[in-house]
Design a protein around this motif. Structure first.
Motif, PDB file in Angstrom:
ATOM      1  N   PRO A  34      73.531  57.498  20.933  1.00 55.08           N
ATOM      2  CA  PRO A  34      74.225  58.559  20.188  1.00 55.08           C
ATOM      3  C   PRO A  34      73.397  59.838  20.279  1.00 55.08           C
ATOM      4  O   PRO A  34      72.160  59.776  20.220  1.00 55.08           O
ATOM      5  CB  PRO A  34      74.251  58.027  18.754  1.00 55.08           C
ATOM      6  CG  PRO A  34      73.996  56.571  18.851  1.00 55.08           C
ATOM      7  CD  PRO A  34      73.187  56.348  20.096  1.00 55.08           C
ATOM      8  N   VAL A  35      74.049  60.970  20.442  1.00 55.03           N
ATOM      9  CA  VAL A  35      73.314  62.235  20.546  1.00 55.03           C
ATOM     10  C   VAL A  35      72.433  62.418  19.315  1.00 55.03           C
ATOM     11  O   VAL A  35      71.296  62.900  19.402  1.00 55.03           O
ATOM     12  CB  VAL A  35      74.307  63.418  20.711  1.00 55.03           C
ATOM     13  CG1 VAL A  35      73.564  64.744  20.752  1.00 55.03           C
ATOM     14  CG2 VAL A  35      75.150  63.239  21.974  1.00 55.03           C
ATOM     15  N   SER A  36      72.938  61.961  18.165  1.00 52.15           N
ATOM     16  CA  SER A  36      72.223  62.120  16.891  1.00 52.15           C
ATOM     17  C   SER A  36      70.939  61.289  16.822  1.00 52.15           C
ATOM     18  O   SER A  36      70.125  61.482  15.924  1.00 52.15           O
ATOM     19  CB  SER A  36      73.135  61.709  15.743  1.00 52.15           C
ATOM     20  OG  SER A  36      73.648  60.402  15.989  1.00 52.15           O
ATOM     21  N   ALA A  37      70.756  60.350  17.773  1.00 53.59           N
ATOM     22  CA  ALA A  37      69.541  59.526  17.775  1.00 53.59           C
ATOM     23  C   ALA A  37      68.415  60.201  18.563  1.00 53.59           C
ATOM     24  O   ALA A  37      67.258  59.797  18.465  1.00 53.59           O
ATOM     25  CB  ALA A  37      69.839  58.156  18.388  1.00 53.59           C
ATOM     26  N   ALA A  68      79.940  55.644  16.918  1.00 54.21           N
ATOM     27  CA  ALA A  68      79.070  55.928  18.062  1.00 54.21           C
ATOM     28  C   ALA A  68      77.859  54.993  18.057  1.00 54.21           C
ATOM     29  O   ALA A  68      77.458  54.465  19.096  1.00 54.21           O
ATOM     30  CB  ALA A  68      78.611  57.383  18.024  1.00 54.21           C
ATOM     31  N   GLU A  69      77.296  54.798  16.870  1.00 53.93           N
ATOM     32  CA  GLU A  69      76.088  53.965  16.767  1.00 53.93           C
ATOM     33  C   GLU A  69      76.392  52.507  17.134  1.00 53.93           C
ATOM     34  O   GLU A  69      75.629  51.863  17.860  1.00 53.93           O
ATOM     35  CB  GLU A  69      75.493  54.072  15.352  1.00 53.93           C
ATOM     36  CG  GLU A  69      74.802  55.418  15.137  1.00 53.93           C
ATOM     37  CD  GLU A  69      74.704  55.846  13.667  1.00 53.93           C
ATOM     38  OE1 GLU A  69      74.832  54.987  12.779  1.00 53.93           O
ATOM     39  OE2 GLU A  69      74.522  57.062  13.424  1.00 53.93           O
ATOM     40  N   ALA A  84      79.593  62.493  19.127  1.00 48.66           N
ATOM     41  CA  ALA A  84      78.274  61.906  18.904  1.00 48.66           C
ATOM     42  C   ALA A  84      77.927  60.891  19.980  1.00 48.66           C
ATOM     43  O   ALA A  84      76.754  60.575  20.184  1.00 48.66           O
ATOM     44  CB  ALA A  84      78.227  61.240  17.529  1.00 48.66           C
ATOM     45  N   LEU A  85      78.946  60.370  20.677  1.00 47.36           N
ATOM     46  CA  LEU A  85      78.656  59.427  21.766  1.00 47.36           C
ATOM     47  C   LEU A  85      79.058  60.048  23.095  1.00 47.36           C
ATOM     48  O   LEU A  85      80.229  60.067  23.465  1.00 47.36           O
ATOM     49  CB  LEU A  85      79.413  58.101  21.580  1.00 47.36           C
ATOM     50  CG  LEU A  85      79.058  57.039  22.639  1.00 47.36           C
ATOM     51  CD1 LEU A  85      77.620  56.564  22.488  1.00 47.36           C
ATOM     52  CD2 LEU A  85      80.008  55.850  22.570  1.00 47.36           C
TER      53      LEU A  85
END
Ligand SMILES: *Cc1c(COP(=O)(O)O)cnc(C)c1O
Length: 363
Positions: free
Chosen positions: A314-317, A330-331, A79-80
């Motif tokens: 983070p990729v999820s952001a 990651a966040e 995620a990071l």
């Protein structure tokens, strides 16, 4: 005075090889430097095959194609990291599954990976973030147990070692970038490393428009034009030949930060016992609840002529990957981290100026 976050180190040797390639008119993707660069890089990584390509993103795409990964397959990505790994999975037609990184070493957390394996999982992309190797042994064991491939995204870690082995030589495939801010650069460029001759064959086939190597204009699969030019390879060869100098400078810079930034409300990227990191970017992580945010730290350094970078989001952001879960490690790292100037050409005086500025701001 302005201190850049990263700057290429280009010497007379790069100039000599590039000039030679240009003078001979060998400016496209045929020419002797391509093969010489590939051979030198394979030797450097202590791996049988190295195949050049246009950049680190297509290196990841080719790695997935080389392993036969496509629609219906899931690939686990940290995620990071830089967005390229997730995007390449999509380019290959597969599905991105994010997993959180480990708080101690910032690489994929094997427990988080284990929790995300499904019957469709085909591969794990382990990223050696900011030049520090991921913890490969537990990932390789997990992968072997579930019959998954491991791709090492070593874009940021050229030359790093994990338990004595070069990154890019541990998983089934390794990928590298030679973008302008990477330790060794060709401006734009990439490389795939592997010990598997079948993967190497597929990568070469697909990067060269699916052309049968034995027969011109006979295209046997729908491939890509992902070739590196001979001019870029000329620069790359010189950079690999000068790797000792470039990596030595990185270690000198990291040692100075480690020494100079003690006793402040922040920490640097952890250095695990099994790793020989290469400190592509020196990472400052501010204590949460401390006096300053990372963004404010960057502003205060910029006022002093010091360029920095925030950690990756983070990729999820990112809009395309939203809804893929929450990844607290990651966040938190993304929120609190700053990359300090780390280019191999950073002069001792500049390094002292950065350290003095950080100390002043944080005390
Ligand atoms: C730089 C980088 C890439 C991609 O490199 P490009 O050459 O810019 O396509 C991939 N992964 C990571 C972790 C990177 O830092």
């Amino acid at each position: 005075m302005r201190i850049p976050v990263a700057e290429p180190d280009i010497s007379e040797l790069e100039l000599e090889y590039v000039t030679d390639a240009v003078k001979r008119g060998e400016v496209s993707s045929t020419g002797p430097y391509v093969e010489r660069f590939e051979r030198a890089f394979a030797e450097f990584c202590e791996v049988p095959h190295a195949i050049s390509c246009m950049n680190g993103t297509v290196a990841l795409h080719l790695a997935l194609i080389g392993l036969g990964i496509g629609p219906g397959d899931e690939v686990i990505v940290p995620a990071l990291t830089y967005v390229a790994a997730a995007n390449a999975v999509i380019h290959a037609g597969a599905t991105v599954v994010l997993a959180d990184v480990h708080p101690d070493h910032w690489g994929l957390d094997p427990e988080q990976v284990r929790a995300r394996i499904t019957p469709r999982t085909r591969a794990i992309i382990a990223v050696h973030l900011y030049g520090h190797p991921a913890d490969m042994d537990p990932l390789m064991e997990l992968a072997a147990r579930h019959r998954l491939a491991v791709i090492e995204d070593a874009a940021e870690a050229q030359g790093a070692r994990y338990r004595g082995r070069r990154v890019g030589s541990i998983g089934q495939v390794g990928t590298f970038s030679f973008f302008g801010n990477k330790t060794m650069t060709t401006g734009e460029g990439g490389m795939i490393t592997t010990a598997d001759p079948e993967v190497a064959r597929r990568v070469r086939l697909y990067k060269n428009q699916g052309n049968d190597p034995a027969r011109r204009y006979w295209h046997i699969v729908i491939g890509y034009n992902y070739r590196l030019t001979n001019v870029q390879a000329a620069m790359g060869l010189a950079q690999v030949q000068r790797a000792g100098t470039l990596l030595g400078d990185k270690l000198r810079i990291a040692a100075a930060y480690r020494e100079g930034l003690q006793g402040l409300p922040c920490r640097l990227q952890p250095h695990l016992s099994w790793a020989d990191p290469v400190y592509w970017m020196n990472c400052l992580v501010l204590d949460e609840g401390g006096p300053l945010s990372a963004a404010r730290m960057q502003e205060l350094l910029a006022e002093r002529g010091i360029e920095t970078r925030p950690f990756f989001q983070p990729v999820s952001a990112l809009p395309m990957y939203q809804g893929s879960g929450s990844f607290p490690v990651a966040e938190r790292l993304s929120r609190t981290g700053v990359n300090l100037p780390s280019g191999p050409r950073l002069a001792p005086g500049q390094l002292e100026a950065v350290i003095a500025a950080v100390r002043t701001i944080l005390t």
